[in-house]
Design a protein around this motif. Structure first.
Motif, PDB file in Angstrom:
ATOM      1  N   ASP A   1      -5.885  16.387  36.549  1.00  9.48           N
ATOM      2  CA  ASP A   1      -6.130  17.003  37.898  1.00  9.48           C
ATOM      3  C   ASP A   1      -4.677  17.356  38.469  1.00  9.48           C
ATOM      4  O   ASP A   1      -4.054  16.336  38.707  1.00  9.48           O
ATOM      5  CB  ASP A   1      -6.746  16.062  38.686  1.00  9.48           C
ATOM      6  N   PRO A   2      -4.588  18.470  39.026  1.00 12.15           N
ATOM      7  CA  PRO A   2      -5.378  19.902  39.010  1.00 12.15           C
ATOM      8  C   PRO A   2      -5.745  20.336  37.510  1.00 12.15           C
ATOM      9  O   PRO A   2      -5.252  19.782  36.663  1.00 12.15           O
ATOM     10  CB  PRO A   2      -4.606  20.760  39.509  1.00 12.15           C
ATOM     11  N   PRO A   3      -6.744  20.901  37.342  1.00 11.51           N
ATOM     12  CA  PRO A   3      -7.459  21.214  36.040  1.00 11.51           C
ATOM     13  C   PRO A   3      -6.308  22.063  35.335  1.00 11.51           C
ATOM     14  O   PRO A   3      -5.340  22.765  35.929  1.00 11.51           O
ATOM     15  CB  PRO A   3      -8.646  22.126  36.378  1.00 11.51           C
ATOM     16  N   VAL A   4      -6.499  22.255  33.793  1.00  9.27           N
ATOM     17  CA  VAL A   4      -5.617  22.979  33.074  1.00  9.27           C
ATOM     18  C   VAL A   4      -6.283  24.418  33.054  1.00  9.27           C
ATOM     19  O   VAL A   4      -7.436  24.547  33.074  1.00  9.27           O
ATOM     20  CB  VAL A   4      -5.367  22.392  31.626  1.00  9.27           C
ATOM     21  N   HIS A   5      -5.363  25.380  33.232  1.00  8.75           N
ATOM     22  CA  HIS A   5      -5.809  26.674  33.278  1.00  8.75           C
ATOM     23  C   HIS A   5      -5.738  27.047  31.507  1.00  8.75           C
ATOM     24  O   HIS A   5      -4.664  27.169  31.084  1.00  8.75           O
ATOM     25  CB  HIS A   5      -4.589  27.516  33.754  1.00  8.75           C
ATOM     26  N   ALA A   6      -7.064  27.215  31.044  1.00 13.84           N
ATOM     27  CA  ALA A   6      -7.233  27.343  29.565  1.00 13.84           C
ATOM     28  C   ALA A   6      -6.763  28.660  29.173  1.00 13.84           C
ATOM     29  O   ALA A   6      -5.942  28.659  27.942  1.00 13.84           O
ATOM     30  CB  ALA A   6      -8.805  27.551  29.354  1.00 13.84           C
ATOM     31  N   GLY A   7      -6.360  29.774  30.058  1.00 16.80           N
ATOM     32  CA  GLY A   7      -5.398  30.617  29.584  1.00 16.80           C
ATOM     33  C   GLY A   7      -4.059  30.327  28.998  1.00 16.80           C
ATOM     34  O   GLY A   7      -3.663  31.186  28.054  1.00 16.80           O
ATOM     35  N   LYS A   8      -3.513  29.323  29.540  1.00 14.64           N
ATOM     36  CA  LYS A   8      -2.185  28.984  29.016  1.00 14.64           C
ATOM     37  C   LYS A   8      -2.223  28.262  27.819  1.00 14.64           C
ATOM     38  O   LYS A   8      -1.163  28.370  26.928  1.00 14.64           O
ATOM     39  CB  LYS A   8      -1.584  27.926  29.886  1.00 14.64           C
ATOM     40  N   LEU A   9      -3.381  27.866  27.375  1.00 15.45           N
ATOM     41  CA  LEU A   9      -3.516  27.307  25.729  1.00 15.45           C
ATOM     42  C   LEU A   9      -4.031  28.673  25.026  1.00 15.45           C
ATOM     43  O   LEU A   9      -3.322  28.832  24.180  1.00 15.45           O
ATOM     44  CB  LEU A   9      -4.630  26.259  25.873  1.00 15.45           C
ATOM     45  N   VAL A  10      -4.966  29.385  25.448  1.00 17.52           N
ATOM     46  CA  VAL A  10      -5.695  30.391  24.752  1.00 17.52           C
ATOM     47  C   VAL A  10      -4.622  31.356  24.298  1.00 17.52           C
ATOM     48  O   VAL A  10      -4.662  32.038  23.184  1.00 17.52           O
ATOM     49  CB  VAL A  10      -6.950  31.072  25.521  1.00 17.52           C
ATOM     50  N   MET A  11      -3.921  31.798  25.209  1.00 19.57           N
ATOM     51  CA  MET A  11      -2.736  33.266  25.242  1.00 19.57           C
ATOM     52  C   MET A  11      -1.850  32.714  24.317  1.00 19.57           C
ATOM     53  O   MET A  11      -1.002  33.899  23.924  1.00 19.57           O
ATOM     54  CB  MET A  11      -2.639  33.792  26.575  1.00 19.57           C
ATOM     55  N   SER A  12      -1.444  31.467  23.901  1.00 17.30           N
ATOM     56  CA  SER A  12      -0.314  31.266  23.359  1.00 17.30           C
ATOM     57  C   SER A  12      -0.668  30.263  21.971  1.00 17.30           C
ATOM     58  O   SER A  12       0.245  29.752  21.411  1.00 17.30           O
ATOM     59  CB  SER A  12       0.591  30.802  23.978  1.00 17.30           C
ATOM     60  N   ARG A  13      -1.918  30.122  21.708  1.00 14.36           N
ATOM     61  CA  ARG A  13      -2.319  29.302  20.714  1.00 14.36           C
ATOM     62  C   ARG A  13      -1.852  27.779  20.931  1.00 14.36           C
ATOM     63  O   ARG A  13      -1.432  27.161  20.160  1.00 14.36           O
ATOM     64  CB  ARG A  13      -2.119  29.741  19.419  1.00 14.36           C
ATOM     65  N   ARG A  14      -1.526  27.413  22.311  1.00 11.33           N
ATOM     66  CA  ARG A  14      -0.929  26.016  22.515  1.00 11.33           C
ATOM     67  C   ARG A  14      -2.094  24.956  22.528  1.00 11.33           C
ATOM     68  O   ARG A  14      -3.142  25.224  22.495  1.00 11.33           O
ATOM     69  CB  ARG A  14      -0.337  26.043  23.786  1.00 11.33           C
ATOM     70  N   VAL A  15      -1.626  23.892  22.205  1.00 10.65           N
ATOM     71  CA  VAL A  15      -2.365  22.620  21.876  1.00 10.65           C
ATOM     72  C   VAL A  15      -2.102  21.539  22.796  1.00 10.65           C
ATOM     73  O   VAL A  15      -0.957  21.016  23.144  1.00 10.65           O
ATOM     74  CB  VAL A  15      -2.257  22.057  20.653  1.00 10.65           C
ATOM     75  N   LEU A  16      -3.239  21.158  23.691  1.00  9.48           N
ATOM     76  CA  LEU A  16      -3.072  19.963  24.524  1.00  9.48           C
ATOM     77  C   LEU A  16      -3.701  18.692  23.850  1.00  9.48           C
ATOM     78  O   LEU A  16      -4.784  18.778  23.400  1.00  9.48           O
ATOM     79  CB  LEU A  16      -3.846  20.307  25.851  1.00  9.48           C
ATOM     80  N   ALA A  17      -2.895  17.853  23.724  1.00  9.54           N
ATOM     81  CA  ALA A  17      -3.183  16.573  22.753  1.00  9.54           C
ATOM     82  C   ALA A  17      -2.987  15.430  23.479  1.00  9.54           C
ATOM     83  O   ALA A  17      -2.306  15.187  24.357  1.00  9.54           O
ATOM     84  CB  ALA A  17      -2.606  16.791  21.601  1.00  9.54           C
ATOM     85  N   GLY A  18      -3.571  14.324  22.799  1.00 11.35           N
ATOM     86  CA  GLY A  18      -3.340  12.870  23.021  1.00 11.35           C
ATOM     87  C   GLY A  18      -3.133  12.028  22.141  1.00 11.35           C
ATOM     88  O   GLY A  18      -3.421  12.349  20.876  1.00 11.35           O
ATOM     89  N   SER A  19      -2.561  10.744  22.249  1.00  9.34           N
ATOM     90  CA  SER A  19      -2.358   9.825  21.308  1.00  9.34           C
ATOM     91  C   SER A  19      -2.334   8.537  21.699  1.00  9.34           C
ATOM     92  O   SER A  19      -1.629   8.283  22.720  1.00  9.34           O
ATOM     93  CB  SER A  19      -0.644  10.238  20.503  1.00  9.34           C
ATOM     94  N   LEU A  20      -2.981   7.626  20.848  1.00  9.15           N
ATOM     95  CA  LEU A  20      -2.963   6.095  21.321  1.00  9.15           C
ATOM     96  C   LEU A  20      -2.041   5.171  20.438  1.00  9.15           C
ATOM     97  O   LEU A  20      -2.427   5.266  19.073  1.00  9.15           O
ATOM     98  CB  LEU A  20      -4.428   5.566  21.449  1.00  9.15           C
ATOM     99  N   ILE A  21      -0.966   4.303  20.871  1.00 10.61           N
ATOM    100  CA  ILE A  21      -0.252   3.415  20.026  1.00 10.61           C
ATOM    101  C   ILE A  21      -0.298   4.062  18.633  1.00 10.61           C
ATOM    102  O   ILE A  21       0.248   5.205  18.548  1.00 10.61           O
ATOM    103  CB  ILE A  21      -0.802   1.900  20.195  1.00 10.61           C
TER     104      ILE A  21
END
Ligand SMILES: [Zn+2]
Ligand SMILES: [Zn+2]
Length: 350
Positions: free
Chosen positions: A275-295
């Motif tokens: 929050d605030p929301p991610v603008h999907a265009g920032k991912l889609v338009m540049s094939r970017r990846v939003l990821a997570g990782s645990l220990i």
């Protein structure tokens, strides 16, 4: 069973205080450990105060444990009495699911048994963590502390270290990559050291210009003040990876703009809605990846300890008398620690 002592919270609103309790005698695959040092992680505060709503009381925190083996079960093959060992965030898992089979016990499909405040898989008892004189853990969840490492400053590698190492490794950070580290607390300062050791060009993003000099001392090549729109704009399309250690809600959009196409923004500090929301265009338009990782898994936790020994990496710590643990929590919330408190467990016995 034997009587152990440690510091526990009896409820979400009571401070930690000494408590006697029972530890199990080692089962056939167990290692009993005298705890020498235990790091203090922000999760410990969240859990002691039930801020994630999953606490079980009495709650004894601590999952950055370093100590010495004092007894072993009949089937233990990897460790002997006297070995210097560590225990991190997990003490068991189902050991048969796809994740466990892939040495990714942290993603166990049945849910890993955490080092504290989780029911033991065999007897159902509430697990008690490392703010204690001892712990008993299945050998599969025990790691070896390399001789070269200072024991106290090795403790935080078991959570802060593996949490930042694992995603950098998983996404293949290599020499020449441009890596941005968001935040410079316990996790962030380790992230800088690992990315640097992997050969990356490292930039710290921070809200405070005053942290610039310290970031360079930690190994960062550059510093970007994230509240300075000009500096953020100048970094547009620049980074291959962002390691985001910020533990509170923050706007990801300005950071996503600093990634090149195919860039990866990895969350390790946030487990709340973005929050605030991610603008999907920032991912889609540049094939970017939003990821997570645990220990990280147990094998990888051993790997990061060995990596630290090889590259002379340790956590910057402030040694703590366990009787000051509640003051330490207050200071951590104020951001007043460089960079990890580590409890000297000898202070439990005085
Ligand atoms: Zn932790
Ligand atoms: Zn499993």
């Amino acid at each position: 069973m034997y009587t152990a002592i440690g510091y526990a919270a009896q409820s979400a609103t009571t401070p930690l205080a000494p408590m006697k309790f029972q530890r199990r005698s080692p089962r056939a695959d167990d290692v009993a450990i005298e705890i020498l040092y235990c790091g203090v992680c922000h999760s410990d505060i969240h859990q002691a105060r039930n801020e994630w709503g999953i606490a079980v009381y009495p709650l004894m925190p601590g999952h950055e444990i370093v100590g010495k083996v004092t007894a072993i079960g009949a089937n233990v093959t990897q460790y002997r009495i006297g070995d210097l060992v560590g225990v991190g965030c997990m003490v068991d898992s189902c050991r048969s699911c796809d994740a466990c089979q892939a040495d990714l016990e942290q993603y166990c499909l049945a849910g890993p048994t955490m080092t504290y405040a989780t029911p033991d898989r065999v007897d159902g008892s509430n697990t008690m963590g490392g703010y204690s004189d001892s712990i008993v853990v299945s050998e599969h969840f025990v790691v070896r502390i390399p001789q070269k490492l200072d024991l106290a400053s090795a403790a935080p590698i078991l959570c802060a270290g593996i949490t930042t190492y694992s995603p950098l490794k998983h996404y293949g950070v290599k020499a020449g990559d441009k890596v941005g580290i968001l935040g410079m607390g316990g996790l962030g300062h380790m992230g800088i050291k690992f990315a640097k050791a992997m050969g990356a060009e490292v930039t710290l993003f921070t809200r405070s210009p005053s942290k610039a000099e310290e970031a360079r001392r930690q190994g960062a090549d550059h510093v970007i003040v994230s509240t300075d729109a000009e500096q953020m704009k100048a970094a547009a399309g620049h980074f291959d990876f962002l390691l985001d250690t910020i533990p509170v809600q923050h706007d990801l959009n300005p950071y996503l703009d600093t990634l090149r196409f195919d860039g990866v923004h990895i969350l390790v500090g946030l487990i709340e809605p973005v929050d605030p929301p991610v603008h999907a265009g920032k991912l889609v338009m540049s094939r970017r990846v939003l990821a997570g990782s645990l220990i990280g898994g147990i094998a990888e936790t051993q790997e990061v300890l060995d990596f630290c020994a090889e590259h002379n990496i340790t956590c910057d710590i402030e040694m703590l008398d366990i009787r000051q643990i509640n003051e330490a929590f207050t200071r951590m919330i104020a951001g007043d620690v460089k960079y990890r408190f580590v409890i000297d467990m000898a202070t439990l016995k005085v």
